[in-house]
Design an enzyme around this catalytic site. Structure first.
Site, short mmCIF file in Angstrom:
data_model
loop_
_atom_site.label_atom_id
_atom_site.label_comp_id
_atom_site.label_asym_id
_atom_site.label_seq_id
_atom_site.Cartn_x
_atom_site.Cartn_y
_atom_site.Cartn_z
CB ALA A 66 3.59 14.17 4.59
N GLY A 112 5.71 13.34 0.16
CA GLY A 112 6.69 14.25 0.76
C GLY A 112 8.12 13.73 0.68
CD GLU A 115 5.61 17.11 -2.16
OE1 GLU A 115 5.28 16.55 -1.09
OE2 GLU A 115 4.96 18.03 -2.67
CD GLU A 135 1.54 13.64 -2.69
OE1 GLU A 135 1.62 13.08 -3.81
OE2 GLU A 135 2.52 14.03 -2.05
N1 COA Z 1 2.55 8.10 6.83
C1 COA Z 1 2.40 7.43 7.98
N2 COA Z 1 2.74 6.15 8.15
C2 COA Z 1 3.26 5.52 7.09
C3 COA Z 1 3.45 6.14 5.84
C4 COA Z 1 3.07 7.50 5.73
N3 COA Z 1 3.23 8.20 4.61
N4 COA Z 1 3.97 5.25 4.98
C5 COA Z 1 4.12 4.10 5.67
N5 COA Z 1 3.68 4.25 6.93
C6 COA Z 1 3.66 3.25 8.00
C7 COA Z 1 2.51 2.26 7.83
O1 COA Z 1 1.30 2.81 8.35
C8 COA Z 1 3.01 1.10 8.64
O2 COA Z 1 2.85 1.40 10.02
P1 COA Z 1 2.24 0.26 11.02
O3 COA Z 1 3.22 -0.88 10.95
O4 COA Z 1 2.21 0.94 12.35
O5 COA Z 1 0.91 -0.10 10.47
C9 COA Z 1 4.52 1.12 8.37
O6 COA Z 1 4.82 2.45 7.93
C10 COA Z 1 4.95 0.15 7.29
O7 COA Z 1 4.19 0.41 6.12
P2 COA Z 1 3.36 -0.73 5.33
O8 COA Z 1 2.29 -0.03 4.55
O9 COA Z 1 2.92 -1.80 6.27
O10 COA Z 1 4.48 -1.29 4.36
P3 COA Z 1 4.26 -1.99 2.94
O11 COA Z 1 5.58 -2.58 2.57
O12 COA Z 1 3.08 -2.87 2.97
O13 COA Z 1 3.93 -0.79 1.92
C11 COA Z 1 4.20 1.44 0.97
C12 COA Z 1 4.87 0.20 1.64
C13 COA Z 1 5.23 2.54 0.85
C14 COA Z 1 3.69 1.03 -0.43
C15 COA Z 1 3.00 1.87 1.83
O14 COA Z 1 3.44 2.03 3.18
C16 COA Z 1 2.36 3.17 1.41
O15 COA Z 1 1.63 3.21 0.42
N6 COA Z 1 2.58 4.27 2.19
C17 COA Z 1 1.96 5.54 1.96
C18 COA Z 1 2.55 6.25 0.76
C19 COA Z 1 1.85 7.55 0.51
O16 COA Z 1 0.70 7.59 0.16
N7 COA Z 1 2.59 8.63 0.68
C20 COA Z 1 2.12 9.93 0.39
C21 COA Z 1 1.67 10.61 1.62
S1 COA Z 1 1.04 12.22 1.25
#
Ligand code: COA
Length: 257
Positions: A66, A112, A115, A135
């Site tokens: 999400a 999400g 999910e 989460e």
């Molecule tokens: N919500 C909002 N933005 C998100 C996102 C999320 N769940 N997941 C990734 N993004 C965004 C990042 O903020 C980044 O945006 P920016 O370039 O404007 O800063 C972009 O997507 C790329 O993500 P980034 O983190 O730079 O890529 P990465 O390869 O370093 O890491 C992940 C990839 C998936 C490991 C990492 O993005 C992550 O941990 N995301 C969140 C996962 C999460 O906790 N999801 C559960 C949400 S309840």
């Protein structure tokens, strides 16, 4: 239909929805959730569409969760509304759809995103896919059905390991644990899902819808799944699909549904 966050491709009875926010790793914001609802609803309403495939754009992510930026300042009441509305309009909606939905998990499926994949009727992953419910690392728990569906799919112990550690599992472990049905090289993922769709398309859509209702009945509180099965089984006998299916078998020809 025009969407800001989705691509929709319809070909030979299969609707492929691609979540298209690659710069945000296809994170589900409010608008995307609403658009997914609208897309799935309209595909399900069309008699010509027999299978729906949901995937993510780019090579990195199915859906990375999400959109965290949208709810970081929510109150308890707003959070309850977010989860309830999301479950109603998208996650439960897909789960209960009469058209089968396949999640083609082409990369990260987190929070999400996992999910959403779990709300689909089944999942196929690309070899690079990684799945998790992280989460608790954000101080919250899954709110779009994840605590329920993950335990249903892989069992309570494995689900709680994934949820409490907040760690991702790779595609092969997801396959071993029954979270995805197959692991396919990324460039073949969509064609593999389309080949499954071809097999589904040969079968009666009315019977498929009845089967989804009967299988889902096992997970509904206060509902006796065996009774639902009897009732759905019997109702099939009143359908044109049943007449066609049985006549075709007896006449040694392929059924046309
Ligand atoms: N919500 C909002 N933005 C998100 C996102 C999320 N769940 N997941 C990734 N993004 C965004 C990042 O903020 C980044 O945006 P920016 O370039 O404007 O800063 C972009 O997507 C790329 O993500 P980034 O983190 O730079 O890529 P990465 O390869 O370093 O890491 C992940 C990839 C998936 C490991 C990492 O993005 C992550 O941990 N995301 C969140 C996962 C999460 O906790 N999801 C559960 C949400 S309840």
């Amino acid at each position: 239909m025009q969407f800001n966050n989705l691509l929709l491709h319809i070909d030979q009875g299969v609707g492929v929805i691609t979540i298209n926010r690659p710069k945000k790793l296809n994170a589900l914001n409010k608008e995307t959730i609403q658009e997914l609802h609208d897309a799935v609803k309209s595909l399900n309403a069309s008699k010509d569409i027999r299978v729906i495939i949901i995937t993510g754009s780019g090579e990195k992510a199915f859906v990375a969760g999400a959109d965290i930026s949208e709810f970081s300042d929510f109150s308890v009441q707003q959070a309850a509304q977010l989860a309830r509305e999301g479950q109603n309009i998208l996650f439960d909606f897909i789960d209960q759809l009469s058209t089968p939905v396949i999640a083609a998990v082409n990369g990260f499926a987190l929070g999400g995103g996992l999910e959403l994949a779990m709300a689909a009727h089944f999942r196929v992953a690309s070899a690079n896919a990684r799945m998790g419910l992280p989460e608790v690392s954000l101080g919250v728990i899954p709110g779009y059905g994840g605590t329920q569906r993950l335990a249903q799919l892989i069992g309570k112990g494995r689900a709680l390991e994934m949820i409490t550690t907040a760690q991702m599992i790779d595609a092969l472990k997801a396959e071993r644990w029954g979270l995805v049905n197959a692991v396919i090289p990324q460039d073949e993922l969509l064609s593999y899902c389309l080949s499954l769709a071809e097999k589904i398309k040969r079968n009666s859509p009315l019977a498929i819808a009845a089967a989804i209702r009967a299988v889902n009945a096992n997970y509904q509180e206060g509902v006796q799944g065996y009774d639902v099965e009897i009732s759905e089984f019997a109702k099939c006998f009143g359908t044109d699909d049943f007449s066609e299916g049985t006549s075709a078998f007896l006449e040694k020809r392929k059924a046309k549904f």
